[in-house]
Design a protein around this motif. Structure first.
Motif, mmCIF file in Angstrom:
data_model
loop_
_atom_site.group_PDB
_atom_site.id
_atom_site.type_symbol
_atom_site.label_atom_id
_atom_site.label_comp_id
_atom_site.label_asym_id
_atom_site.label_seq_id
_atom_site.Cartn_x
_atom_site.Cartn_y
_atom_site.Cartn_z
ATOM 1 N N GLY A 252 78.962 -93.401 -55.191
ATOM 2 C CA GLY A 252 78.542 -94.186 -54.079
ATOM 3 C C GLY A 252 78.241 -95.168 -53.451
ATOM 4 N N LYS A 253 76.974 -95.580 -52.870
ATOM 5 C CA LYS A 253 77.075 -96.396 -51.255
ATOM 6 C C LYS A 253 78.815 -96.798 -50.788
ATOM 7 C CE LYS A 253 72.297 -97.757 -51.963
ATOM 8 N NZ LYS A 253 71.455 -98.901 -52.117
ATOM 9 N N VAL A 254 79.340 -97.847 -51.975
ATOM 10 C CA VAL A 254 80.601 -97.992 -50.977
ATOM 11 C C VAL A 254 81.471 -96.631 -49.988
ATOM 12 C CG1 VAL A 254 83.190 -99.062 -51.714
ATOM 13 C CG2 VAL A 254 80.789 -100.065 -53.520
ATOM 14 N N LEU A 255 81.709 -95.614 -50.744
ATOM 15 C CA LEU A 255 81.719 -94.547 -50.543
ATOM 16 C C LEU A 255 81.076 -94.295 -49.166
ATOM 17 C CD1 LEU A 255 83.809 -92.233 -50.025
ATOM 18 C CD2 LEU A 255 82.432 -90.691 -51.810
ATOM 19 N N ASP A 256 79.944 -94.191 -48.762
ATOM 20 C CA ASP A 256 78.921 -93.861 -47.940
ATOM 21 C C ASP A 256 79.186 -95.246 -46.729
ATOM 22 O OD1 ASP A 256 77.995 -92.243 -49.120
ATOM 23 O OD2 ASP A 256 76.057 -92.781 -49.753
ATOM 24 N N ALA A 257 79.800 -96.098 -47.384
ATOM 25 C CA ALA A 257 80.158 -97.531 -46.003
ATOM 26 C C ALA A 257 81.559 -97.151 -45.740
ATOM 27 C CB ALA A 257 79.500 -98.866 -47.091
ATOM 28 N N THR A 258 81.719 -96.284 -47.049
ATOM 29 C CA THR A 258 84.370 -96.428 -45.524
ATOM 30 C C THR A 258 83.625 -95.198 -44.877
ATOM 31 O OG1 THR A 258 84.257 -96.921 -47.934
ATOM 32 C CG2 THR A 258 85.846 -95.993 -46.535
ATOM 33 N N LYS A 259 82.993 -94.146 -45.242
ATOM 34 C CA LYS A 259 82.872 -92.920 -43.889
ATOM 35 C C LYS A 259 82.180 -93.546 -42.677
ATOM 36 C CE LYS A 259 82.297 -89.644 -47.581
ATOM 37 N NZ LYS A 259 81.912 -88.792 -48.468
ATOM 38 N N VAL A 260 80.855 -94.160 -42.549
ATOM 39 C CA VAL A 260 81.039 -94.737 -41.451
ATOM 40 C C VAL A 260 82.140 -95.748 -40.346
ATOM 41 C CG1 VAL A 260 79.274 -96.457 -40.504
ATOM 42 C CG2 VAL A 260 78.726 -95.057 -42.267
ATOM 43 N N LEU A 261 82.620 -96.220 -41.436
ATOM 44 C CA LEU A 261 83.865 -97.858 -41.467
ATOM 45 C C LEU A 261 84.853 -96.240 -40.603
ATOM 46 C CD1 LEU A 261 85.566 -100.018 -42.940
ATOM 47 C CD2 LEU A 261 87.116 -98.074 -41.933
ATOM 48 N N ALA A 262 84.958 -95.259 -41.708
ATOM 49 C CA ALA A 262 86.298 -94.626 -40.653
ATOM 50 C C ALA A 262 85.783 -94.142 -38.959
ATOM 51 C CB ALA A 262 86.460 -93.169 -42.155
ATOM 52 N N GLU A 263 84.329 -93.257 -39.118
ATOM 53 C CA GLU A 263 84.478 -92.383 -38.167
ATOM 54 C C GLU A 263 84.284 -93.575 -36.872
ATOM 55 O OE1 GLU A 263 79.222 -91.209 -36.829
ATOM 56 O OE2 GLU A 263 79.677 -91.539 -38.294
ATOM 57 N N ALA A 264 83.848 -94.883 -36.870
ATOM 58 C CA ALA A 264 84.012 -95.785 -36.244
ATOM 59 C C ALA A 264 85.220 -95.831 -35.324
ATOM 60 C CB ALA A 264 83.227 -97.339 -36.684
ATOM 61 N N PHE A 265 86.347 -95.983 -36.896
ATOM 62 C CA PHE A 265 88.162 -95.985 -35.846
ATOM 63 C C PHE A 265 87.626 -94.687 -34.990
ATOM 64 C CE2 PHE A 265 87.850 -99.382 -38.447
ATOM 65 C CZ PHE A 265 88.759 -100.276 -37.498
ATOM 66 N N ALA A 266 87.523 -93.566 -35.605
ATOM 67 C CA ALA A 266 87.644 -92.025 -34.227
ATOM 68 C C ALA A 266 86.839 -92.612 -33.387
ATOM 69 C CB ALA A 266 86.962 -91.199 -35.534
ATOM 70 N N VAL A 267 86.053 -92.858 -33.178
ATOM 71 C CA VAL A 267 85.231 -93.070 -31.761
ATOM 72 C C VAL A 267 85.488 -94.311 -31.209
ATOM 73 C CG1 VAL A 267 82.733 -93.910 -30.780
ATOM 74 C CG2 VAL A 267 82.786 -92.464 -32.988
ATOM 75 N N ALA A 268 86.472 -95.494 -31.665
ATOM 76 C CA ALA A 268 86.582 -95.980 -30.860
ATOM 77 C C ALA A 268 88.299 -94.886 -30.560
ATOM 78 C CB ALA A 268 88.103 -97.085 -31.739
ATOM 79 N N LYS A 269 89.628 -94.344 -30.848
ATOM 80 C CA LYS A 269 90.461 -93.814 -30.475
ATOM 81 C C LYS A 269 89.842 -93.174 -29.226
ATOM 82 C CE LYS A 269 93.307 -89.449 -31.826
ATOM 83 N NZ LYS A 269 93.418 -88.925 -31.881
ATOM 84 N N ASP A 270 88.644 -92.569 -29.226
ATOM 85 C CA ASP A 270 88.252 -91.483 -28.124
ATOM 86 C C ASP A 270 87.548 -91.885 -27.107
ATOM 87 O OD1 ASP A 270 88.080 -89.137 -29.945
ATOM 88 O OD2 ASP A 270 85.872 -88.902 -30.613
ATOM 89 N N LEU A 271 87.660 -93.453 -27.725
ATOM 90 C CA LEU A 271 87.207 -94.272 -26.364
ATOM 91 C C LEU A 271 88.386 -94.549 -25.114
ATOM 92 C CD1 LEU A 271 84.464 -96.798 -27.639
ATOM 93 C CD2 LEU A 271 84.132 -94.688 -26.213
ATOM 94 N N LEU A 272 89.172 -94.883 -26.545
ATOM 95 C CA LEU A 272 91.092 -95.233 -25.768
ATOM 96 C C LEU A 272 91.135 -94.141 -25.197
ATOM 97 C CD1 LEU A 272 92.448 -97.394 -28.700
ATOM 98 C CD2 LEU A 272 91.597 -98.542 -26.093
ATOM 99 N N VAL A 273 91.432 -92.664 -25.385
ATOM 100 C CA VAL A 273 91.660 -91.733 -24.784
ATOM 101 C C VAL A 273 90.857 -91.607 -23.358
ATOM 102 C CG1 VAL A 273 92.216 -89.139 -24.984
ATOM 103 C CG2 VAL A 273 92.708 -90.343 -27.417
ATOM 104 N N GLN A 274 89.716 -91.729 -23.656
ATOM 105 C CA GLN A 274 88.759 -91.172 -22.423
ATOM 106 C C GLN A 274 88.589 -92.696 -21.140
ATOM 107 O OE1 GLN A 274 84.578 -90.624 -23.176
ATOM 108 N NE2 GLN A 274 85.328 -89.296 -25.480
ATOM 109 N N ALA A 275 89.127 -93.568 -21.801
ATOM 110 C CA ALA A 275 88.914 -94.558 -21.114
ATOM 111 C C ALA A 275 90.522 -93.962 -19.833
ATOM 112 C CB ALA A 275 89.980 -96.088 -21.682
#
Length: 462
Positions: free
Chosen positions: A68-91
């Motif tokens: 349900g919504k708990v899984l949806d929110a957890t997927k958004v969290l995983a997406e945020a950590f992946a975006v943070a990694k991309d920013l560290l690589v690009q920086a």
């Protein structure tokens, strides 16, 4: 012989100049390659991948069992950590921005993901609200990647992660309390979320990025900003279109905005207008015939021709700092598991009799009413109510008061946890069996807790 020597020297100089030019072009091109082949082999990025794979993987595994919504929110969290990694690589391939304003476009992908998580908690309280709120309030911890120095207006990265988790821990603890003796999957999810940040992310940042992200050399590529669309060419006699409106305030903005000539808005404009006028400006002058001592009729009776004040709108109520429009009144059992009491106004005899310990009670938008719960239920939530009273016997998990104004609560049995959030004015009466309840409050005022005095006359004491 001299001519031959000169020719040889000129040929050697030409070869050196060609080699230098070729090396400079390669050096200039390397920092601009954001997909450099050695980026994944960076030991700091490898450590980040290992940390995320373990911590986020554990959280996702628990969320998949809940769904349900708990899984949806957890997927958004995983997406945020992946975006943070991309920013560290690009920086590491870009020159460090001079200010936060210069880096807004660079951090926008992370800002968008955090906004997506926040949107899941808005509106009428959804199912698993505490789970969603825990995720949304914890994701700002990833904003540590926007730390540009001690003068940027943010705490240092490690401290920023700790402070951000403190905001989310209130709701995460609610999940632990609610499902402590009911569902181990939810308990595992809440523990995994806490371990992801404390100590997970905190220790990683403290070890690898205590002073913020690592940026490229000063001569590298500059952080690009979104370019505005070029105006359509027009005839010389026609004026160019006005500039586009300024963008909304960004999530990572921490600098104080400079003073400008733009007119102030909101309360700033009110105070400016007050300070710029004399104290007595706008007041009517009281003439002699208006003074009480000079009036012929001094009885004080108000004339019947006086204008009656306009009636206040009936369909708009206000609870705490939230306003809402009342809908049709409800008192019903939904899906056999949840009692819903909504939009009851002026009802002093509301009662729920046929209930059991597997059911929950949700009260929303009630005003000047009293509800009595005659039985043992799993949990009770009172949300956005004004001048509301509730009497209940026993709750298995928790009793919550959220976004209310002027409520009275009486527990006649037991309640392991009582939480009061964003509420102004709450009178809480506890029975002898509920004196061991854990009471938590946040952003609330005027809370009084009364317990039996111990006498036989039924008095209460603070």
């Amino acid at each position: 012989m001299e001519a031959a020597l000169v020719e040889r020297l000129e040929a050697a100089v030409a070869r050196l100049e060609a080699a230098v030019a070729s090396g400079a072009s390669l050096a200039a091109a390397a920092p601009r390659d954001l997909d450099a082949p050695d980026a994944p082999s960076d030991p700091v990025i490898v450590a980040y991948d290992e940390f995320v794979a373990e911590a986020v993987g554990r959280l996702t595994a628990a969320a998949e069992k809940i769904g349900g919504k708990v899984l949806d929110a957890t997927k958004v969290l995983a997406e945020a950590f992946a975006v943070a990694k991309d920013l560290l690589v690009q920086a590491k391939q870009l020159q460090k921005p001079a200010s936060m304003a210069d880096a807004q476009g660079f951090f926008k992908p992370l800002s968008d993901v955090i906004a997506k998580a926040t949107a899941m908690t808005e509106g009428r309280r959804p199912d698993y609200f505490n789970h969603l709120k825990s995720v949304a309030d914890s994701l700002p911890a990833l904003a540590w990647v926007a730390f540009l120095g001690k003068d940027c207006g943010m705490s240092f990265p490690t401290a920023h992660v700790e402070e951000s988790w403190q905001m989310a821990e209130f709701y995460n603890n609610k999940v632990l309390v609610e499902y402590r003796n009911k569902d181990p999957d939810h308990v595992e999810w809440a523990k995994a979320l806490k371990d992801l940040y404390m100590p997970g992310l905190r220790d990683y940042v403290k070890k690898h990025y205590p002073l913020g992200p690592v940026w490229g050399p000063a001569g590298g590529a500059v952080v690009s900003q979104p370019k505005a669309a070029a105006p359509t060419p027009k005839a010389p006699a026609v004026k160019a279109p006005p500039p586009p409106a300024p963008p909304a305030a960004p999530l990572f903005s921490t600098e104080k905005s400079p003073k400008s000539s733009k007119p102030k808005e909101g309360m700033s404009a009110v105070f400016q207008e007050i300070s710029s006028k004399p104290v007595t400006a706008g007041l009517r002058k009281v003439t002699d015939d208006m003074k009480t001592k000079n009036r012929a009729d001094r009885s004080g009776v108000v004339s019947s021709t006086a204008t009656t004040p306009a009636a206040a709108p009936e369909k708009t109520s206000r609870a705490g700092s939230f306003s809402f429009k009342s809908g049709p009144p409800k008192l019903e059992l939904q899906m056999g598991r949840k009692w819903v009491v909504e939009n009851q106004v002026g009802k002093k005899t509301l009662a729920i009799d046929d209930c059991d310990s597997r059911q929950s009670v949700y009260v929303y938008g009630c005003k000047d009413s009293v509800l009595q719960v005659n039985g043992k239920v799993n949990n009770i939530t009172v949300d956005k109510c004004t001048k509301f009273g509730i009497v209940f016997k026993d709750v298995v998990a928790a009793f919550e008061v959220v976004n209310c104004n002027g409520v009275e609560v009486q527990c006649q049995g037991t309640a392991p946890t009582i939480s009061i959030d964003n509420t102004s004015g709450c009178q809480l009466y506890l029975s002898k069996d509920s004196l061991g309840a854990s009471i938590t409050s946040a952003k609330s005022s005027e809370i009084n807790v009364m317990v039996p005095s111990g006498g036989t006359d039924g008095d209460w004491s603070f």
